[in-house]
Design a protein around this motif. Structure first.
Motif, PDB file in Angstrom:
ATOM      1  N   GLU A 158     -14.306  33.434   7.330  1.00  0.00           N
ATOM      2  CA  GLU A 158     -14.793  32.668   5.922  1.00  0.00           C
ATOM      3  C   GLU A 158     -13.546  31.772   5.825  1.00  0.00           C
ATOM      4  O   GLU A 158     -13.485  30.628   5.595  1.00  0.00           O
ATOM      5  CB  GLU A 158     -14.775  33.746   4.922  1.00  0.00           C
ATOM      6  CG  GLU A 158     -16.292  34.356   4.964  1.00  0.00           C
ATOM      7  CD  GLU A 158     -16.096  35.401   3.959  1.00  0.00           C
ATOM      8  OE1 GLU A 158     -15.277  35.699   2.866  1.00  0.00           O
ATOM      9  OE2 GLU A 158     -17.142  36.255   3.719  1.00  0.00           O
ATOM     10  N   GLY A 159     -12.288  32.626   6.031  1.00  0.00           N
ATOM     11  CA  GLY A 159     -11.102  31.863   5.681  1.00  0.00           C
ATOM     12  C   GLY A 159     -10.855  30.739   6.751  1.00  0.00           C
ATOM     13  O   GLY A 159     -10.321  29.515   6.429  1.00  0.00           O
ATOM     14  N   ALA A 160     -11.053  31.066   8.025  1.00  0.00           N
ATOM     15  CA  ALA A 160     -10.803  29.945   9.075  1.00  0.00           C
ATOM     16  C   ALA A 160     -12.015  28.788   8.692  1.00  0.00           C
ATOM     17  O   ALA A 160     -11.615  27.625   8.959  1.00  0.00           O
ATOM     18  CB  ALA A 160     -11.200  30.582  10.597  1.00  0.00           C
ATOM     19  N   GLU A 161     -13.224  29.047   8.302  1.00  0.00           N
ATOM     20  CA  GLU A 161     -14.384  28.036   7.984  1.00  0.00           C
ATOM     21  C   GLU A 161     -13.792  27.200   6.962  1.00  0.00           C
ATOM     22  O   GLU A 161     -13.843  26.078   6.989  1.00  0.00           O
ATOM     23  CB  GLU A 161     -15.405  28.626   7.717  1.00  0.00           C
ATOM     24  CG  GLU A 161     -16.299  29.077   9.060  1.00  0.00           C
ATOM     25  CD  GLU A 161     -17.540  29.830   8.862  1.00  0.00           C
ATOM     26  OE1 GLU A 161     -17.789  29.932   7.606  1.00  0.00           O
ATOM     27  OE2 GLU A 161     -18.245  30.016   9.881  1.00  0.00           O
ATOM     28  N   LYS A 162     -13.016  27.697   5.986  1.00  0.00           N
ATOM     29  CA  LYS A 162     -12.793  26.935   4.627  1.00  0.00           C
ATOM     30  C   LYS A 162     -11.636  26.162   5.005  1.00  0.00           C
ATOM     31  O   LYS A 162     -11.226  25.067   4.205  1.00  0.00           O
ATOM     32  CB  LYS A 162     -12.500  27.962   3.544  1.00  0.00           C
ATOM     33  CG  LYS A 162     -13.835  28.466   3.060  1.00  0.00           C
ATOM     34  CD  LYS A 162     -13.349  29.377   1.744  1.00  0.00           C
ATOM     35  CE  LYS A 162     -14.860  30.015   1.006  1.00  0.00           C
ATOM     36  NZ  LYS A 162     -14.414  30.736  -0.040  1.00  0.00           N
ATOM     37  N   ALA A 163     -10.690  26.519   6.067  1.00  0.00           N
ATOM     38  CA  ALA A 163      -9.697  25.673   6.371  1.00  0.00           C
ATOM     39  C   ALA A 163     -10.184  24.425   7.296  1.00  0.00           C
ATOM     40  O   ALA A 163      -8.914  23.788   7.832  1.00  0.00           O
ATOM     41  CB  ALA A 163      -8.577  26.731   7.138  1.00  0.00           C
ATOM     42  N   GLY A 164     -11.411  24.535   7.687  1.00  0.00           N
ATOM     43  CA  GLY A 164     -11.606  23.389   8.455  1.00  0.00           C
ATOM     44  C   GLY A 164     -12.193  23.583  10.063  1.00  0.00           C
ATOM     45  O   GLY A 164     -12.388  22.717  10.689  1.00  0.00           O
ATOM     46  N   ALA A 165     -12.114  25.045  10.326  1.00  0.00           N
ATOM     47  CA  ALA A 165     -12.342  25.207  11.652  1.00  0.00           C
ATOM     48  C   ALA A 165     -13.837  25.482  12.164  1.00  0.00           C
ATOM     49  O   ALA A 165     -14.659  25.915  11.055  1.00  0.00           O
ATOM     50  CB  ALA A 165     -11.591  26.375  12.288  1.00  0.00           C
ATOM     51  N   VAL A 166     -14.304  25.241  13.272  1.00  0.00           N
ATOM     52  CA  VAL A 166     -15.373  25.533  13.957  1.00  0.00           C
ATOM     53  C   VAL A 166     -15.180  27.071  14.525  1.00  0.00           C
ATOM     54  O   VAL A 166     -14.205  27.130  15.256  1.00  0.00           O
ATOM     55  CB  VAL A 166     -16.092  24.818  15.086  1.00  0.00           C
ATOM     56  CG1 VAL A 166     -17.497  25.315  15.623  1.00  0.00           C
ATOM     57  CG2 VAL A 166     -15.956  23.226  14.404  1.00  0.00           C
ATOM     58  N   VAL A 167     -16.201  28.298  13.893  1.00  0.00           N
ATOM     59  CA  VAL A 167     -15.767  29.522  14.192  1.00  0.00           C
ATOM     60  C   VAL A 167     -16.845  30.203  14.858  1.00  0.00           C
ATOM     61  O   VAL A 167     -17.995  29.908  14.884  1.00  0.00           O
ATOM     62  CB  VAL A 167     -15.534  30.367  12.814  1.00  0.00           C
ATOM     63  CG1 VAL A 167     -15.207  31.904  12.860  1.00  0.00           C
ATOM     64  CG2 VAL A 167     -14.401  29.465  11.950  1.00  0.00           C
ATOM     65  N   ARG A 168     -16.371  30.925  15.872  1.00  0.00           N
ATOM     66  CA  ARG A 168     -17.038  32.174  16.436  1.00  0.00           C
ATOM     67  C   ARG A 168     -16.397  33.362  16.019  1.00  0.00           C
ATOM     68  O   ARG A 168     -15.355  33.760  16.318  1.00  0.00           O
ATOM     69  CB  ARG A 168     -16.801  31.865  18.123  1.00  0.00           C
ATOM     70  CG  ARG A 168     -17.595  30.438  18.546  1.00  0.00           C
ATOM     71  CD  ARG A 168     -17.435  30.473  20.119  1.00  0.00           C
ATOM     72  NE  ARG A 168     -17.831  29.392  20.785  1.00  0.00           N
ATOM     73  CZ  ARG A 168     -18.023  29.251  21.980  1.00  0.00           C
ATOM     74  NH1 ARG A 168     -17.486  29.896  22.880  1.00  0.00           N
ATOM     75  NH2 ARG A 168     -18.533  27.877  22.355  1.00  0.00           N
TER      76      ARG A 168
END
Length: 204
Positions: free
Chosen positions: A26-36
């Motif tokens: 969740e934190g990575a997505e909110k920072a703008g990353a495409v997440v796996r």
């Protein structure tokens, strides 16, 4: 803003690390990353926790999570590893995954990425920091850029570990403070990776 790829790769026996991994995603997505979000394959030999209610519940909860592959590391600009603490070290399941990365590492495919780690142990002094430091030894060999949370947000004073988010499973499931610490750690890793990518793109 530059976009980066973030892989959250974890092993969890009873669900604590899985819960932290979801918060980190969740934190990575909110920072703008495409997440796996990826789980390490379950062991093929019996585990001491097999058959326990927490273990069976976790296996059901995480059934839809895709298993991690070395290609996920090749794809990622930033990688966060999550693991239970086992005698002050990462779980053997995560180590087995890491030890299958030799070809990618020799080709330079693991260098210059951002790495960070989080963990959970049954007790407050159950080897959390040594587990994260042990993973850092691997990141050194890969030529990685290690980004810990440090005390860069008040939540990590409350969570108590600048090395990486650490949960005490003996106290129950991760609460709001620990989950926010995991989100912040992932955000920090991602924003660092974004800055590095932008800097490289702008260098002569």
């Amino acid at each position: 803003m530059e976009s980066v790829n973030a892989a959250i790769i974890y092993y969890s026996a009873t669900g604590s690390v899985y819960t932290l991994a979801r918060a980190a995603a969740e934190g990575a997505e909110k920072a703008g990353a495409v997440v796996r979000l990826r789980k390490v394959a379950e062991p093929t030999v019996p585990d001491s926790l097999d058959g326990t209610p927490a273990r069976e519940r976790h296996l059901q909860d995480a059934a839809e999570v895709v298993e991690a592959a070395v290609d996920d590391l090749a794809w990622a600009d930033v990688v966060l590893f999550g693991t239970p603490t086992r005698y002050g070290n990462p779980a053997s399941q995560l180590r087995a995954f890491i030890e299958n990365t030799g070809s990618l590492g020799r080709a330079g495919g693991l260098a210059d990425k951002v790495y960070s780690a989080f963990t959970s142990s049954n007790s407050a002094h159950g080897g959390q920091e040594s587990t994260i430091l042990a993973l850092s030894n691997t990141f050194y060999h890969w030529g990685g850029i290690i980004v810990p949370p440090g005390y860069t947000d008040p939540v990590h004073f409350a969570a108590g570990n600048p090395y990486g988010t650490s949960h005490v499973a003996g106290d129950g499931p991760p609460g709001d403070v620990i989950l926010e610490a995991a989100r912040h750690q992932a955000r920090r890793a991602v924003t660092t990776a974004i800055a590095l990518k932008a800097g490289r793109a702008g260098s002569p």
